[in-house]
Design an enzyme around this catalytic site. Sequence first.
Site, mmCIF file in Angstrom:
data_model
loop_
_atom_site.group_PDB
_atom_site.id
_atom_site.type_symbol
_atom_site.label_atom_id
_atom_site.label_comp_id
_atom_site.label_asym_id
_atom_site.label_seq_id
_atom_site.Cartn_x
_atom_site.Cartn_y
_atom_site.Cartn_z
ATOM 1 N N ARG A 115 3.584 2.764 -11.867
ATOM 2 C CA ARG A 115 4.849 2.457 -11.597
ATOM 3 C C ARG A 115 5.409 4.007 -11.271
ATOM 4 O O ARG A 115 5.419 4.924 -11.984
ATOM 5 C CB ARG A 115 5.912 1.777 -12.675
ATOM 6 C CG ARG A 115 5.277 0.513 -12.767
ATOM 7 C CD ARG A 115 6.084 -0.464 -11.436
ATOM 8 N NE ARG A 115 5.711 -1.844 -11.738
ATOM 9 C CZ ARG A 115 4.506 -2.520 -10.968
ATOM 10 N NH1 ARG A 115 3.767 -1.690 -10.327
ATOM 11 N NH2 ARG A 115 4.355 -3.797 -11.275
ATOM 12 N N HIS B 253 2.734 1.081 -1.911
ATOM 13 C CA HIS B 253 2.281 0.266 -2.901
ATOM 14 C C HIS B 253 1.447 -0.805 -2.400
ATOM 15 O O HIS B 253 1.514 -2.013 -2.240
ATOM 16 C CB HIS B 253 3.536 -0.402 -3.229
ATOM 17 C CG HIS B 253 3.671 -1.093 -4.815
ATOM 18 N ND1 HIS B 253 4.850 -1.114 -5.638
ATOM 19 C CD2 HIS B 253 2.555 -1.540 -5.505
ATOM 20 C CE1 HIS B 253 4.264 -1.852 -6.888
ATOM 21 N NE2 HIS B 253 3.007 -1.935 -6.799
ATOM 22 N N GLU C 2 11.622 2.606 -5.145
ATOM 23 C CA GLU C 2 11.034 2.215 -3.730
ATOM 24 C C GLU C 2 11.501 0.947 -3.133
ATOM 25 O O GLU C 2 12.160 0.010 -4.219
ATOM 26 C CB GLU C 2 9.429 1.876 -4.059
ATOM 27 C CG GLU C 2 9.076 0.895 -4.988
ATOM 28 C CD GLU C 2 7.473 0.617 -5.234
ATOM 29 O OE1 GLU C 2 6.997 1.758 -5.696
ATOM 30 O OE2 GLU C 2 7.117 -0.480 -4.904
#
Length: 323
Positions: free
Chosen positions: A242, A289, A271
Site C-alpha cells: 500500500r 497498481h 493514488e
Amino acid sequence: MVKPSVLVTRRWPAAVEAQLTENYNAVLNTGDKPMSPAEFRDALKSYDAVLPTVTDTLSAEALDVPAAQTKILANYGVGYSHICEPSARNLGMTVTNTPDVLSECTADLAMTLLLMVARRAGEGERELRAGDWSGWRPTHLVGTKVSGKTLGIIGFGRIGQEMARRAHHGFGMKILVQNRSAVSAEVLKQFNAAQVETVDDLLPQCDFVSLHCPGGSTNRHLINGRRLDLMKPDAFLINTARGEVVDEHALVQSLMFDTIGGAALDVFDGEPRISPDLLQCDNLVMLPHLGSATRESREAMGFRVLDNLSDFFAGRTPRDQVI
Ligand code: DGY
C-alpha cells in the site's frame, strides 16, 4: 423470495457481473466512476450489500449514517485499509475481502518490478521509445545481478510467501523475513528463509527489500527516512503493498541523492495522484497498481465476493470475514 439488493461500486469482469445480476437485484456502475462520500451514504441507506474496492474511501465520513440498510461490505480485493474499521463495527456491518486468489499474480508483479529496477528496464524502454538508443556498448545501462542476492520480505503472509517462492526457487535468492508474528519453522524451511525480529534488523542485510504488509494507520510510513538510511547504498525497495507504507518524500530524497540503488512502486500514497517529485527520479520504476491485474485473478476475486455474499445471505459466516 425477494433477492437482496446489491450495489457494485466499479466495473467488474463481465462473467462476474452476469452472475451478480442473476443472483441479486444488482446495480452495476456501468460508467466505472468512483463514488463520493455522499453517494456512499445514500447507498448505505438503501442497499442490503455494497461491494466496494480499493478506490472507495469508506472513511468515517462516508460511513456516517444513522441507520444503515447495508449489513455487509463485500470488498473486492485483499486489502481493506480503505474501510474505517471502527465505523463499520459501530454500524454492525460484516466486512469480507478476497485473499488467496491474487497472491500468485501479485507476487509475479512484485518480481517483475524487482527485475525491472535491477536491470534498468524502465530506463531502457524510455530511451528506446524516445529514439535515443545509439546501439550496444559495454557500458550501456549496466544494472545489478539479481540471482543469488539477499531479498528481505516485510510481511510474510500469502503474497510475501509467494514472493519468497519465486525469488528463492527461481533466482536462488537468500530470503530474510520480518513479520509481526512468528513464522513457523516449516514455512521458513520451504524457502530456506530466516526470520529477523525487526524491520531495523532486516534492512541493512538486504540487496532487495519487498513490502507485503498491510496498509492503514499502523504501517503508515513504516519505511521512513531513518529506515531508508539503514538500507545498503546499492539496495532496491519494492512496494506492491500500500502506498502509505512508504514516506514518499523521504524516498524521493534517497533516490535523488543515491543513498539507495533504486525503487519500484505499484502503489502510491493518495493514488492515483502521483507526487511530481517521483516522476523526476530515473532510478524508479512505477506501475499503476497492477498487482492483481490478470484476467484470472480479477475473475477469481469477483467469484470470491459472490461466495462471501451467498454465505452471508444464507446466514453462514463468510469464509473471508475480516470484520
Ligand atoms: C488488493 O487486493 O488489495 C489489491 O491491492 C487490489 O487489487
